[in-house]
Design a protein around this motif. Structure first.
Motif, PDB file in Angstrom:
ATOM      1  N   ALA A 191       0.828  -1.211   0.000  1.00 44.91           N
ATOM      2  CA  ALA A 191       0.000   0.000   0.000  1.00 44.91           C
ATOM      3  C   ALA A 191       0.859   1.255   0.000  1.00 44.91           C
ATOM      4  CB  ALA A 191      -0.944  -0.005   1.199  1.00 44.91           C
ATOM      5  N   THR A 192       2.004   1.204   0.702  1.00 43.49           N
ATOM      6  CA  THR A 192       2.922   2.348   0.755  1.00 43.49           C
ATOM      7  C   THR A 192       3.480   2.664  -0.632  1.00 43.49           C
ATOM      8  OG1 THR A 192       3.529   1.791   3.016  1.00 43.49           O
ATOM      9  CG2 THR A 192       5.033   3.244   1.842  1.00 43.49           C
ATOM     10  N   MET A 193       3.726   1.603  -1.417  1.00 46.76           N
ATOM     11  CA  MET A 193       4.306   1.799  -2.756  1.00 46.76           C
ATOM     12  C   MET A 193       3.244   1.940  -3.840  1.00 46.76           C
ATOM     13  SD  MET A 193       7.567  -0.799  -2.638  1.00 46.76           S
ATOM     14  CE  MET A 193       6.687  -2.217  -1.990  1.00 46.76           C
ATOM     15  N   GLY A 194       1.977   1.857  -3.469  1.00 48.04           N
ATOM     16  CA  GLY A 194       0.901   1.913  -4.461  1.00 48.04           C
ATOM     17  C   GLY A 194       0.252   0.549  -4.530  1.00 48.04           C
ATOM     18  N   GLN A 195      -0.942   0.462  -5.041  1.00 46.91           N
ATOM     19  CA  GLN A 195      -1.634  -0.819  -5.081  1.00 46.91           C
ATOM     20  C   GLN A 195      -1.472  -1.471  -6.449  1.00 46.91           C
ATOM     21  OE1 GLN A 195      -2.822  -2.448  -2.713  1.00 46.91           O
ATOM     22  NE2 GLN A 195      -3.193  -1.003  -1.061  1.00 46.91           N
TER      23      GLN A 195
END
Length: 460
Positions: free
Chosen positions: A84-88
């Motif tokens: 989630a931190t890097m994008g989904q």
């Protein structure tokens, strides 16, 4: 992946997975370790704080406490929040416009922008079946224009000429006019980079953006910069309406920091990752799969894709038929297996995608030395006559000395290589019955699912 971040997190994952009881105390201890690992990997402090808060909130909730295997549930939460931190998932590039789709490449000098432009051209040609044109607007470095010409040819795309005496705006206008008239699907525009952010650079790229109205504006950033990468991306994001980020040199030692920071700080998805210096060393960035790599879980999907893309299925089927018919396995076949391995990116590239527990022993090996040994084997076989390759039993002491001298190695190296060849030859003989053909059918099924073939050095 040899980064300290992965080593530390994978150890934590291993320790947590077997825990039958999760308490606030051991969650706090675990998160302290995670926090230190992230900060040492140069992840931005606000990103670390937010990540730790999210994991703690969910780890102390019913999702973990009520689980039959709370340790594994906790690892699942860490993995999910990293992703989630890097994008989904995956954020692909948008080409849904009237051709040519213009993609503007931005970034600082030295980030790998020109090489990445060519890598993206190859990706679009091979994966998206697009007709691609590249052009350089870097009028300050004539060498950059020539570099783009060279790497564009390697990628199989077409290059539009430009020169140092032209204005970037004029180059852009001429290139887009040429792209329209010659029915190109995509125009990739490589822009000038600077060693640092300055007003002149930003003014120039803003003017180019206004002229070209690109469907994608990709910021190319060096992942080895860690937190600096995120800060630079934020500065470009303030000046340009960025649509995506390309992280280069993601195979470097400080892997993890930039990937974890840049998405959250800029609000822009990471769309591609540079994974090697080779022209095909560009991957569509998948946050969930990258989170698995960071946690030492490997990336088996990427491994299968790499293997199946690198294997020549027709050659594999011919070898299977040859061995089954009693044609034997000779040194030409052995050489072909070695070349298949190199075609797939080498051992280190394959090992990088395996889970850490499977590569623990291999981690002690010097992969550079292993790769060098593979090259030495090739040299030995190339020093043989065609007859010797077909009939290895002819190779006695005198011939071994001649082969060793031709390959620049010792006779012991020739003996070692022949011994390995004999071991593979014995394995092939044992598999020459129905077992080999059954394996071929399984690999054929994999080809249907993945678009490739089998594994090198094994019957397929």
């Amino acid at each position: 992946m040899a980064s300290a971040l992965t080593d530390k997190l994978s150890r934590l994952v291993k320790n947590l997975s077997g825990q039958a009881r999760i308490t606030e105390s051991n969650v706090t201890d675990m998160l302290r370790e995670v926090r230190m690992a992230l900060l040492e990997a140069d992840v931005a402090l606000p990103v670390v704080r937010d990540f730790i808060a999210r994991v703690k909130d969910k780890a102390l909730g019913q999702e973990v406490i009520g689980s039959l295997k709370p340790g594994q549930a906790l690892v699942g939460i860490v993995n999910k929040e990293l992703a989630a931190t890097m994008g989904q998932g995956v954020s692909d590039i948008n080409l849904a416009v009237q051709p040519p789709a213009v993609i503007l490449m931005a970034g600082l000098q030295g980030a790998g922008k020109t090489t990445t432009t060519a890598k993206l051209a190859k990706h679009l040609i091979e994966k998206r079946k697009k007709k691609v044109l590249t052009v350089s607007g870097d009028v300050y470095r004539p060498a950059a224009i020539e570099q783009l010409k060279t790497v564009t040819a390697q990628a199989g795309a077409e290059w539009f000429p430009s020169s140092a005496d032209q204005k970037p705006i004029d180059i852009a206008r001429a290139a887009i006019d040429y792209a329209r008239k010659h029915h190109f699907d995509v125009l990739l525009v490589d822009t000038a980079g600077r060693l640092a952010i300055d007003e002149a650079l930003m003014a120039e790229i803003k003017a180019l953006h206004a002229e070209l109205k690109p469907v994608e504006t990709l910021f190319v950033v060096d992942a080895m910069q860690g937190q600096d990468a995120a800060n630079t991306a934020r500065a470009f994001g303030d000046a340009l309406p960025l649509t995506g980020i390309v992280l280069t040199k993601l195979d470097g030692d400080s892997r993890g920091g930039a990937a974890l920071s840049v998405r959250q700080i800029t609000g822009v998805p990471i769309k591609f990752a540079g994974t090697s210096e080779k022209i095909d060393g560009l991957e569509v960035f998948d946050a969930e799969r990258h989170a698995g790599r960071v946690l030492g879980m490997g990336d088996i999907v990427a491994l299968v894709e790499q293997v199946t893309a690198g294997v020549d299925i027709e050659a594999a089927q011919k070898l299977a038929a040859k061995v089954k018919s009693g044609g034997g396995f000779d040194l030409n076949d052995f050489l072909a297996q070695i070349q298949q391995m190199k075609q797939m990116g080498g051992l280190s590239s394959l090992m990088d995608k395996l889970p850490s527990q499977l590569t623990a022993k291999a981690g002690a090996m010097d992969m550079g030395k292993v790769e060098k040994d593979i090259g030495r084997k090739q040299g030995i076989i190339h020093s043989m006559t065609p007859q010797e390759r077909k009939k290895p039993e002819l190779i006695k002491a005198t011939r071994k000395r001649r082969i060793a001298a031709g390959a620049g190695v010792q006779v012991q190296d020739v003996n070692r290589m022949l011994k390995e060849f004999e071991q593979m030859q014995d394995m092939m003989k044992k598999m020459s019955g129905g077992g080999m053909m059954k394996m071929m059918k399984r690999m054929g099924a994999m080809k249907g699912m993945m678009g490739g073939g089998g594994f090198p050095g094994m019957p397929r």
